[in-house]
Design an enzyme around this catalytic site. Sequence first.
Site, PDB file in Angstrom:
ATOM      1  N   ASP A  13       1.058  -1.663   0.192  1.00  0.00           N
ATOM      2  CA  ASP A  13      -0.097   0.465  -0.088  1.00  0.00           C
ATOM      3  C   ASP A  13       0.539   1.485  -0.197  1.00  0.00           C
ATOM      4  O   ASP A  13       0.510   2.187   0.171  1.00  0.00           O
ATOM      5  CB  ASP A  13      -1.218   0.140   1.485  1.00  0.00           C
ATOM      6  CG  ASP A  13      -1.927  -1.048   1.390  1.00  0.00           C
ATOM      7  OD1 ASP A  13      -2.265  -1.760   0.104  1.00  0.00           O
ATOM      8  OD2 ASP A  13      -2.562  -1.634   2.368  1.00  0.00           O
ATOM      9  N   LYS A  16       1.799   2.240  -4.972  1.00  0.00           N
ATOM     10  CA  LYS A  16       2.198   1.648  -6.421  1.00  0.00           C
ATOM     11  C   LYS A  16       1.750   1.117  -7.933  1.00  0.00           C
ATOM     12  O   LYS A  16       1.911   1.646  -9.052  1.00  0.00           O
ATOM     13  CB  LYS A  16       2.674  -0.492  -6.427  1.00  0.00           C
ATOM     14  CG  LYS A  16       3.822  -0.431  -5.150  1.00  0.00           C
ATOM     15  CD  LYS A  16       3.913  -1.974  -5.231  1.00  0.00           C
ATOM     16  CE  LYS A  16       2.422  -2.783  -4.366  1.00  0.00           C
ATOM     17  NZ  LYS A  16       2.125  -1.780  -2.429  1.00  0.00           N
ATOM     18  N   GLY A  40      -4.456  -4.266  -3.659  1.00  0.00           N
ATOM     19  CA  GLY A  40      -5.349  -3.877  -4.065  1.00  0.00           C
ATOM     20  C   GLY A  40      -4.767  -2.332  -4.622  1.00  0.00           C
ATOM     21  O   GLY A  40      -4.135  -1.354  -3.511  1.00  0.00           O
ATOM     22  N   HIS A  41      -5.289  -2.048  -6.005  1.00  0.00           N
ATOM     23  CA  HIS A  41      -3.734  -0.545  -6.595  1.00  0.00           C
ATOM     24  C   HIS A  41      -5.207   0.354  -6.443  1.00  0.00           C
ATOM     25  O   HIS A  41      -5.971   0.459  -7.819  1.00  0.00           O
ATOM     26  CB  HIS A  41      -3.079  -1.412  -7.762  1.00  0.00           C
ATOM     27  CG  HIS A  41      -2.025  -1.431  -6.468  1.00  0.00           C
ATOM     28  ND1 HIS A  41      -0.488  -2.663  -8.045  1.00  0.00           N
ATOM     29  CD2 HIS A  41      -1.839  -2.598  -6.025  1.00  0.00           C
ATOM     30  CE1 HIS A  41      -0.787  -3.350  -7.132  1.00  0.00           C
ATOM     31  NE2 HIS A  41      -0.411  -3.152  -6.226  1.00  0.00           N
ATOM     32  N   GLN A 221       1.833  -5.957  -3.237  1.00  0.00           N
ATOM     33  CA  GLN A 221       2.501  -6.512  -1.561  1.00  0.00           C
ATOM     34  C   GLN A 221       3.825  -5.271  -1.498  1.00  0.00           C
ATOM     35  O   GLN A 221       4.382  -4.592  -2.112  1.00  0.00           O
ATOM     36  CB  GLN A 221       2.277  -7.757  -1.415  1.00  0.00           C
ATOM     37  CG  GLN A 221       0.914  -8.607  -1.307  1.00  0.00           C
ATOM     38  CD  GLN A 221       0.226  -8.799  -2.320  1.00  0.00           C
ATOM     39  OE1 GLN A 221       1.691  -9.260  -3.358  1.00  0.00           O
ATOM     40  NE2 GLN A 221      -0.257  -8.829  -2.977  1.00  0.00           N
TER      41      GLN A 221
END
Length: 416
Positions: A13, A16, A40-41, A221
């Site tokens: 988080d 990225k 989750g991007h 990650q």
Amino acid sequence: MSAKIIIGTQFGDEGKGKIVDCLAEDSDIIARFQGGNNAGHTLVVGDETFKLHLIPSGVLHEDKTVIIGNGVVIDVKVLDEEIKSLEKRGYKIRNMKIAGNAHAIMPWHKDIDNHEEKLRSKKIGTTGRGIGPAYMFKAGRTNAIRMYDFKDDKRLAKKITEIIEQNKDYFRRINCTYTEADIIREYTAIAKKIKSCICDTSILLNKALDDNKEVLFEGAQGTFLDIDHGTFPFVTSSNTVSGAVCAGAGIGPNRITEIIGIVKAYTTRVGEGPFPTEQDNKTGERLRKQGHEFGTTTGRPRRCGWLDLVMLNYTKNLNGLTSIVITKLDILSGLDKIKVCTSYTTGEYPGDLEDLKKASPVYEELPGWTEDITEIKDYKELPKNAKDYLKFISEKLSLPIKIVSVGPKRTQTIII
Ligand code: GDP
Ligand code: IMO
Ligand code: MG
């Protein structure tokens, strides 16, 4: 030719997705190489927010090719939903390729993930997306379904039937029964939609690099969630370090030209596990509130703390970082003093968790700034104390800063 890797340097988080979306503009191909929809991007373009879990963050640039590499574990139902949701918002997924040798996350992987988490006396706090069990089945080499199997309905149906049959006692023990016919119907329906994207993406990537194309690899990650180098067992089930690109995308190490570490201006962690600079106090709450630090995938509040240069120095070597990007600098605006951990009482970053527990962070204090920096486009215009903070990080890590992010939007980005 260039092959750039974007790596999370902390616990995930770091931002990225936003940086990949920015750098995608100058790339031909954007590829994921590990993890799955535990990622989750978040991308913010204009007034719109996109949360991507599987499709690479270059997808909003419709002329680019996006690749889901073989090192990724793919929940095709999530992929199908993600495609539908982007299409509903007017984005065409024209150029997507999926590695045939990537493994699929199936319903039992999610159930096993949740079952195993329940049994653990010390919880990992997994995302419950079936990531660990999918990689376990892959390493186990039996009972695994690969994306190549989705190209042939009969082959897929046979595999589903065999796996349910062979594991029925185990599945019953964990209170799960699967109706073969339903699963076959559901998965062959999705297979129809994605079949044409499945191929050997390693051939495609190598050819693109031979043709002098620009390839951007998007890590998921963060380094301290790496299965080997992270805070085991409080980690994910894949290698998250830059070296994983070679195995997870099928390219040689000699292809890599740049390794960019994404560093959040402070530290966050979601899930369990050690976090030396955690601020379980008003400072942590302030960072969480100001930084909207709630998980993109699970919505859980993220634990927050100060920047940890001891960890980042370790990260630098594990990944062979060539430069860094500092994100969320705007969140520190308004703090009187900013603390940075520059050493541990016990010495260097210890790989052994028992030693990490004994390590106390030693902080240096830097003066803060009050100005709103979210509209600044030029590095020179940043407040002096913000520039000093950046300089301090860059010097302590002996790494150049390539980009500074001062807000979630694409436009809130300072290129140095
Ligand atoms: P990722 O998993 O590394 O892609 O990061 P996430 O998307 O899970 O979390 C980063 C969060 O911070 C997202 O909500 C982003 O929109 C947001 N973000 C990214 N960069 C910045 C920044 O520079 N400033 C602010 N305020 N938010 C940012
Ligand atoms: P992005 O790509 C932050 C964490 C989970 C849990 C541990 C294991 O958005 O940075 P898993 O479901 O992978 O078995 O969970 O890893 N985790 C993440 N934390 N960002 C992520 O991805 C994460 N993916 C997994 O919270 O602690
Ligand atoms: Mg995330």
